[in-house]
Design an enzyme around this catalytic site. Structure first.
Site, PDB file in Angstrom:
ATOM      1  CG  ASP A  22      35.025 -15.350  12.607  1.00  0.00           C
ATOM      2  OD1 ASP A  22      34.965 -16.419  13.229  1.00  0.00           O
ATOM      3  OD2 ASP A  22      35.240 -14.254  13.157  1.00  0.00           O
TER       4      ASP A  22
ATOM      5  CG  ASN B 227      43.263  -6.080  16.359  1.00  0.00           C
ATOM      6  OD1 ASN B 227      42.248  -6.616  16.812  1.00  0.00           O
ATOM      7  ND2 ASN B 227      43.698  -6.322  15.127  1.00  0.00           N
TER       8      ASN B 227
ATOM      9  CG  HIS C 213      39.685  -8.698  15.771  1.00  0.00           C
ATOM     10  ND1 HIS C 213      40.882  -9.194  15.294  1.00  0.00           N
ATOM     11  CD2 HIS C 213      39.204  -9.679  16.585  1.00  0.00           C
ATOM     12  CE1 HIS C 213      41.103 -10.394  15.792  1.00  0.00           C
ATOM     13  NE2 HIS C 213      40.098 -10.715  16.576  1.00  0.00           N
TER      14      HIS C 213
ATOM     15  CD  GLU D  67      41.970  -7.930  12.120  1.00  0.00           C
ATOM     16  OE1 GLU D  67      41.785  -7.438  13.248  1.00  0.00           O
ATOM     17  OE2 GLU D  67      42.660  -8.952  11.932  1.00  0.00           O
TER      18      GLU D  67
HETATM   19  C1  F6R Z   1      36.415 -15.821  16.452  1.00  0.00           C
HETATM   20  C2  F6R Z   1      36.373 -14.352  16.303  1.00  0.00           C
HETATM   21  C3  F6R Z   1      37.459 -13.507  16.876  1.00  0.00           C
HETATM   22  C4  F6R Z   1      37.911 -13.945  18.274  1.00  0.00           C
HETATM   23  C5  F6R Z   1      39.026 -13.048  18.781  1.00  0.00           C
HETATM   24  C6  F6R Z   1      39.551 -13.501  20.135  1.00  0.00           C
HETATM   25  O1  F6R Z   1      35.296 -16.426  15.873  1.00  0.00           O
HETATM   26  O2  F6R Z   1      35.508 -13.852  15.672  1.00  0.00           O
HETATM   27  O3  F6R Z   1      37.006 -12.175  16.928  1.00  0.00           O
HETATM   28  O4  F6R Z   1      36.824 -13.905  19.147  1.00  0.00           O
HETATM   29  O5  F6R Z   1      40.077 -13.048  17.864  1.00  0.00           O
HETATM   30  O6  F6R Z   1      40.162 -14.744  20.008  1.00  0.00           O
HETATM   31  P1  F6R Z   1      40.620 -15.565  21.292  1.00  0.00           P
HETATM   32  O7  F6R Z   1      39.370 -15.941  22.014  1.00  0.00           O
HETATM   33  O8  F6R Z   1      41.305 -16.791  20.731  1.00  0.00           O
HETATM   34  O9  F6R Z   1      41.494 -14.684  22.092  1.00  0.00           O
END
Ligand code: F6R
Length: 260
Positions: free
Chosen positions: A67, A136, A138, A143
């Site tokens: 992303d 959450n 995702h 989401e």
């Molecule tokens: C990032 C992504 C997100 C993160 C998730 C966890 O490229 O796709 O799904 O992996 O938000 O983020 P952290 O590792 O910062 O807790």
């Protein structure tokens, strides 16, 4: 699902890096899907160490990131392009022309999304997709309640995710509300998924993902339907799992070739 529980962040990061290494060593050309955020940082450090010591080369790798924020340029320190350059690509022998991230700054975002899907296809699909998980549930920035059949597209971040990601910005209002993310269907087409999670704040999402019903309320729960998923957790992220002891038992009894 293969669930590996480790008692330190370092040993979890090392297992993750060994999974990446095994996949790279077993392919002539490897297509990696990569994630940003806090979670994979230690694994990237370990991959950089492996690269520096000559243990592992990225010369034959192509990468696709999950992303990117909409509206941030590649030079912006808060963009995921910048993150990947500073935390991995800038330190290993990967050919930068084989590095792909969604273009969140494209004039025509819809066309850019279609092109990204095509580029993944043209590269032969993703051999190993690295994933983190949101509090959450995702994966990527898909989401809760988003479609399981989604493809790379422009998505709106939930308020919780905006809050979680605000630590990388001066003010919460600066966090872009829009991202371009691989869809759930795109992620599900990868041949192997490696999901990493640490800390008690991920424990509820981890329980729902592994032991809950498959539901768009927890997007990561769709991974129960993926044929090859490796999940690396620390004790805190694993603490709500009902079958935690069973996962440890299974790991202890793996055959040599099943271990990383
Ligand atoms: C990032 C992504 C997100 C993160 C998730 C966890 O490229 O796709 O799904 O992996 O938000 O983020 P952290 O590792 O910062 O807790």
């Amino acid at each position: 699902m293969e669930i590996l529980i480790r008692d330190s962040l370092e040993s979890g990061a090392k297992v993750g890096a060994r999974v990446v290494k095994k996949i790279i060593k077993s392919n002539n050309r490897t297509v990696l899907g990569l994630a940003t955020g806090d979670t994979p940082l230690r694994m990237y450090h370990e991959l950089i160490r492996m690269n520096e010591s000559g243990e592992l080369s990225f010369k034959n790798c192509t990468t696709f990131n999950l992303d990117e924020y909409v509206g941030l340029s590649r030079e912006d320190e808060r963009s995921y392009f910048y993150y990947m350059m500073s935390n991995l690509f800038g330190h290993v022998d990967i050919d930068k022309k084989n590095v792909y991230l969604p273009d969140g700054n494209a004039e025509d975002l819809r066309e850019a999304c279609r092109k990204y899907e095509q580029q993944i296809k043209d590269a032969g699909g993703i051999d190993l997709q690295v994933l983190g998980i949101g509090g959450n549930g995702h994966i990527g920035f898909n989401e809760p309640t988003g479609s399981f059949t989604s493809r790379t597209w422009v998505k709106i971040l939930s308020e919780q995710t905006i809050q979680d990601n605000s630590m990388y910005f001066d003010k919460q209002e600066e966090v872009p509300r829009h991202v371009v993310t691989m869809g759930i269907a795109t992620i599900m087409e990868s041949r192997h998924c490696l999901l990493l999670a640490n800390g008690a704040k991920k424990a509820d999402a981890i329980r729902k993902m592994i032991e809950g019903p498959i539901s768009a309320s927890c997007p990561a729960s769709i991974l129960q339907m993926h044929p090859r998923v490796t999940i690396v957790l620390d004790e805190e992220a694993a603490y709500l799992l009902t079958f935690k002891d069973h996962y440890k038992w299974v790991e202890k009894n793996k055959l040599d070739w099943q271990q990383f």
